[in-house]
Design a protein around this motif. Structure first.
Motif, mmCIF file in Angstrom:
data_model
loop_
_atom_site.group_PDB
_atom_site.id
_atom_site.type_symbol
_atom_site.label_atom_id
_atom_site.label_comp_id
_atom_site.label_asym_id
_atom_site.label_seq_id
_atom_site.Cartn_x
_atom_site.Cartn_y
_atom_site.Cartn_z
ATOM 1 N N ILE A 4 0.832 -1.205 0.000
ATOM 2 C CA ILE A 4 0.000 0.000 0.000
ATOM 3 C C ILE A 4 0.867 1.255 0.000
ATOM 4 C CG2 ILE A 4 -1.900 1.204 1.136
ATOM 5 C CD1 ILE A 4 -2.662 -1.425 2.475
ATOM 6 N N GLU A 5 1.976 1.199 0.740
ATOM 7 C CA GLU A 5 2.864 2.369 0.728
ATOM 8 C C GLU A 5 3.561 2.471 -0.628
ATOM 9 O OE1 GLU A 5 6.297 2.301 3.231
ATOM 10 O OE2 GLU A 5 6.877 0.291 2.623
ATOM 11 N N GLY A 6 4.183 3.622 -0.883
ATOM 12 C CA GLY A 6 4.841 3.810 -2.167
ATOM 13 C C GLY A 6 6.306 4.141 -2.017
ATOM 14 N N THR A 7 7.004 4.188 -3.126
ATOM 15 C CA THR A 7 8.415 4.579 -3.137
ATOM 16 C C THR A 7 8.764 5.070 -4.530
ATOM 17 O OG1 THR A 7 10.599 3.879 -2.354
ATOM 18 C CG2 THR A 7 9.501 2.407 -3.903
ATOM 19 N N LEU A 8 9.828 5.853 -4.609
ATOM 20 C CA LEU A 8 10.426 6.129 -5.916
ATOM 21 C C LEU A 8 11.686 5.295 -5.938
ATOM 22 C CD1 LEU A 8 10.334 9.902 -6.836
ATOM 23 C CD2 LEU A 8 9.608 7.970 -8.245
ATOM 24 N N ASN A 9 11.659 4.183 -6.634
ATOM 25 C CA ASN A 9 12.816 3.294 -6.560
ATOM 26 C C ASN A 9 14.018 3.906 -7.269
ATOM 27 O OD1 ASN A 9 12.662 2.749 -9.308
ATOM 28 N ND2 ASN A 9 11.453 0.900 -9.020
ATOM 29 N N HIS A 10 15.151 3.237 -7.137
ATOM 30 C CA HIS A 10 16.420 3.791 -7.609
ATOM 31 C C HIS A 10 16.366 4.194 -9.083
ATOM 32 C CE1 HIS A 10 20.639 4.527 -7.631
ATOM 33 N NE2 HIS A 10 20.847 3.637 -8.582
ATOM 34 N N THR A 11 15.837 3.301 -9.922
ATOM 35 C CA THR A 11 15.838 3.614 -11.359
ATOM 36 C C THR A 11 14.844 4.741 -11.685
ATOM 37 O OG1 THR A 11 14.205 1.905 -11.913
ATOM 38 C CG2 THR A 11 16.521 1.265 -12.019
ATOM 39 N N SER A 12 13.743 4.805 -10.950
ATOM 40 C CA SER A 12 12.778 5.880 -11.193
ATOM 41 C C SER A 12 13.354 7.226 -10.764
ATOM 42 C CB SER A 12 11.473 5.606 -10.441
ATOM 43 O OG SER A 12 10.833 4.475 -10.968
ATOM 44 N N MET A 13 14.094 7.216 -9.653
ATOM 45 C CA MET A 13 14.731 8.457 -9.190
ATOM 46 C C MET A 13 15.765 8.920 -10.227
ATOM 47 S SD MET A 13 14.244 10.237 -6.341
ATOM 48 C CE MET A 13 14.169 9.478 -4.739
ATOM 49 N N GLN A 14 16.526 7.969 -10.763
ATOM 50 C CA GLN A 14 17.518 8.314 -11.802
ATOM 51 C C GLN A 14 16.824 8.847 -13.049
ATOM 52 O OE1 GLN A 14 19.833 4.697 -12.260
ATOM 53 N NE2 GLN A 14 21.551 5.662 -11.213
ATOM 54 N N TRP A 15 15.726 8.207 -13.410
ATOM 55 C CA TRP A 15 14.949 8.644 -14.580
ATOM 56 C C TRP A 15 14.498 10.090 -14.377
ATOM 57 C CZ3 TRP A 15 10.161 10.652 -15.303
ATOM 58 C CH2 TRP A 15 9.672 10.699 -16.615
ATOM 59 N N LEU A 16 13.977 10.373 -13.169
ATOM 60 C CA LEU A 16 13.486 11.723 -12.873
ATOM 61 C C LEU A 16 14.620 12.746 -12.944
ATOM 62 C CD1 LEU A 16 11.408 13.786 -11.844
ATOM 63 C CD2 LEU A 16 11.914 13.004 -9.506
ATOM 64 N N GLU A 17 15.759 12.400 -12.367
ATOM 65 C CA GLU A 17 16.895 13.331 -12.358
ATOM 66 C C GLU A 17 17.314 13.675 -13.786
ATOM 67 O OE1 GLU A 17 20.079 12.094 -9.824
ATOM 68 O OE2 GLU A 17 21.019 14.082 -9.912
ATOM 69 N N LYS A 18 17.310 12.659 -14.642
ATOM 70 C CA LYS A 18 17.675 12.885 -16.046
ATOM 71 C C LYS A 18 16.674 13.817 -16.729
ATOM 72 C CE LYS A 18 18.837 10.045 -19.989
ATOM 73 N NZ LYS A 18 18.600 8.711 -20.522
ATOM 74 N N GLU A 19 15.400 13.585 -16.481
ATOM 75 C CA GLU A 19 14.369 14.456 -17.073
ATOM 76 C C GLU A 19 14.533 15.896 -16.609
ATOM 77 O OE1 GLU A 19 13.250 12.134 -19.526
ATOM 78 O OE2 GLU A 19 11.510 13.460 -19.346
ATOM 79 N N LEU A 20 14.819 16.071 -15.315
ATOM 80 C CA LEU A 20 14.972 17.421 -14.766
ATOM 81 C C LEU A 20 16.201 18.107 -15.361
ATOM 82 C CD1 LEU A 20 14.117 16.641 -11.015
ATOM 83 C CD2 LEU A 20 12.685 17.899 -12.641
ATOM 84 N N LYS A 21 17.284 17.346 -15.500
ATOM 85 C CA LYS A 21 18.511 17.923 -16.077
ATOM 86 C C LYS A 21 18.323 18.296 -17.535
ATOM 87 C CE LYS A 21 22.180 16.092 -13.185
ATOM 88 N NZ LYS A 21 22.964 14.887 -12.892
ATOM 89 N N ASN A 22 17.474 17.542 -18.239
ATOM 90 C CA ASN A 22 17.234 17.806 -19.664
ATOM 91 C C ASN A 22 16.368 19.031 -19.893
ATOM 92 O OD1 ASN A 22 18.730 15.772 -20.676
ATOM 93 N ND2 ASN A 22 17.044 14.299 -20.802
ATOM 94 N N ASN A 23 15.723 19.517 -18.859
ATOM 95 C CA ASN A 23 14.858 20.690 -19.014
ATOM 96 C C ASN A 23 15.005 21.579 -17.797
ATOM 97 O OD1 ASN A 23 12.875 22.593 -19.208
ATOM 98 N ND2 ASN A 23 11.207 21.172 -18.739
ATOM 99 N N ILE A 24 15.892 22.568 -17.892
ATOM 100 C CA ILE A 24 16.078 23.446 -16.726
ATOM 101 C C ILE A 24 15.411 24.806 -16.946
ATOM 102 C CG2 ILE A 24 18.162 22.348 -15.798
ATOM 103 C CD1 ILE A 24 19.751 24.572 -17.259
ATOM 104 N N GLU A 25 14.690 24.938 -18.055
ATOM 105 C CA GLU A 25 14.082 26.239 -18.345
ATOM 106 C C GLU A 25 12.558 26.232 -18.338
ATOM 107 O OE1 GLU A 25 15.990 27.454 -21.932
ATOM 108 O OE2 GLU A 25 17.848 27.904 -20.873
ATOM 109 N N LYS A 26 11.990 25.266 -19.030
ATOM 110 C CA LYS A 26 10.528 25.242 -19.143
ATOM 111 C C LYS A 26 9.891 24.872 -17.791
ATOM 112 C CE LYS A 26 9.606 22.734 -22.771
ATOM 113 N NZ LYS A 26 9.008 21.538 -23.403
ATOM 114 N N PRO A 27 8.754 25.466 -17.442
ATOM 115 C CA PRO A 27 8.077 25.066 -16.202
ATOM 116 C C PRO A 27 7.740 23.566 -16.197
ATOM 117 C CG PRO A 27 7.062 27.031 -17.114
ATOM 118 C CD PRO A 27 8.039 26.550 -18.143
ATOM 119 N N ILE A 28 7.795 23.001 -14.997
ATOM 120 C CA ILE A 28 7.511 21.567 -14.836
ATOM 121 C C ILE A 28 6.500 21.396 -13.711
ATOM 122 C CG2 ILE A 28 8.480 19.376 -13.977
ATOM 123 C CD1 ILE A 28 11.117 20.094 -15.338
ATOM 124 N N ILE A 29 5.490 20.554 -13.932
ATOM 125 C CA ILE A 29 4.677 20.081 -12.809
ATOM 126 C C ILE A 29 4.776 18.554 -12.764
ATOM 127 C CG2 ILE A 29 3.129 22.069 -12.796
ATOM 128 C CD1 ILE A 29 1.000 20.476 -14.101
#
Ligand SMILES: [Fe+2]
Length: 255
Positions: free
Chosen positions: A127-152
């Motif tokens: 029932i609880e959740g997590t952002l596992n290691h690969t998902s966290m890495q995926w997110l970091e890559k997405e954030l690094k690829n877009n440092i200008e456009k607004p993100i939600i």
């Protein structure tokens, strides 16, 4: 592509088949029909809908009927994983590009003016959740690829406690790491989650964290016990208005 966006969010539908009731009491089949009808009656129709998890309640056979009903929304839909969803079955009904290289439903909906990131926080059979290691890495890559456009960012489990004895122990268990990561990116303005079946909002490090209440049933945020809960049968749709470079307002449409 236009610069203004209207994002619709439908969360925690907990869909069950026509002849069943959730907890022998709540007709979540009818609630989905009502949700779709309410969406189609909106004056301003969203550009797309985020379905932020707990699409079905407990039986993967419900997905077929769920997605048949959702086709009537007449807009693209972006399904996400919740703790009640079954990843391998859900994948059969979604576009393959919504699945990352490790098999999780992490994806970004890109537009000219805004990137919408949807994260997979579900742990199968928990029932609880997590952002596992690969998902966290995926997110970091997405954030690094877009440092200008607004993100939600959308995620099923909240990364924070909301002051609920029902939900605080089943939140995203590494929410702090997540917040530390996204706080480094000034273009992240909002994190919106489902899971909690109630209205909640706070601001941390200039990022707004808010819930989308359920489209089917609500749990009282101030419940003192997990027993004898009086569930509210009200359903909500969240509308996020993104105009001229920022989120102008978030509405809750009640049906
Ligand atoms: Fe839920």
């Amino acid at each position: 592509m236009k610069n203004n966006l209207l994002v619709g969010q439908i969360s925690d539908t907990h869909f069950v088949s026509n002849n069943k009731k959730l907890f022998d009491q709540h007709d979540t089949y009818q609630r989905l029909l009502d949700t779709v009808r309410t969406c189609n009656q909106l004056k301003n129709k969203p550009d797309f809908y985020i379905l932020s998890g707990d699409l079905i309640h407990d039986d993967e056979s419900y997905y077929k009927e769920f997605f048949e009903i959702c086709k009537n929304l007449e807009r693209p839909i972006y399904p996400m994983m919740g703790n009640h969803d079954k990843r391998d079955f859900l994948k059969k009904y979604i576009q393959p590009e919504l699945v990352d290289e490790h098999g999780y439903l992490n994806y970004t909906i890109k537009s000219n003016s805004l990137d919408v990131i949807c994260l997979d926080t579900a742990i199968e059979d928990k029932i609880e959740g997590t952002l596992n290691h690969t998902s966290m890495q995926w997110l970091e890559k997405e954030l690094k690829n877009n440092i200008e456009k607004p993100i939600i960012i959308f995620m099923h489990h909240p990364p924070i406690e909301i002051g609920s004895i029902l939900f605080d122990h089943i939140k995203c268990n590494n929410g702090e790491d997540f917040i530390n990561l996204i706080s480094q990116y000034k273009n992240v303005s909002d994190v919106i989650f489902g899971h909690v079946h109630c209205v909640f909002k706070t601001v941390i490090n200039e990022i707004e964290f808010s819930s989308c209440p359920s489209a089917s049933i609500q749990y009282p945020i101030d419940a003192k016990s997990e027993k004898n809960l009086n569930l509210d049968n009200q359903g909500y749709i969240k509308l996020i208005h993104f105009i001229e470079g920022k989120i102008i307002k978030k509405d809750l449409e009640i049906k």
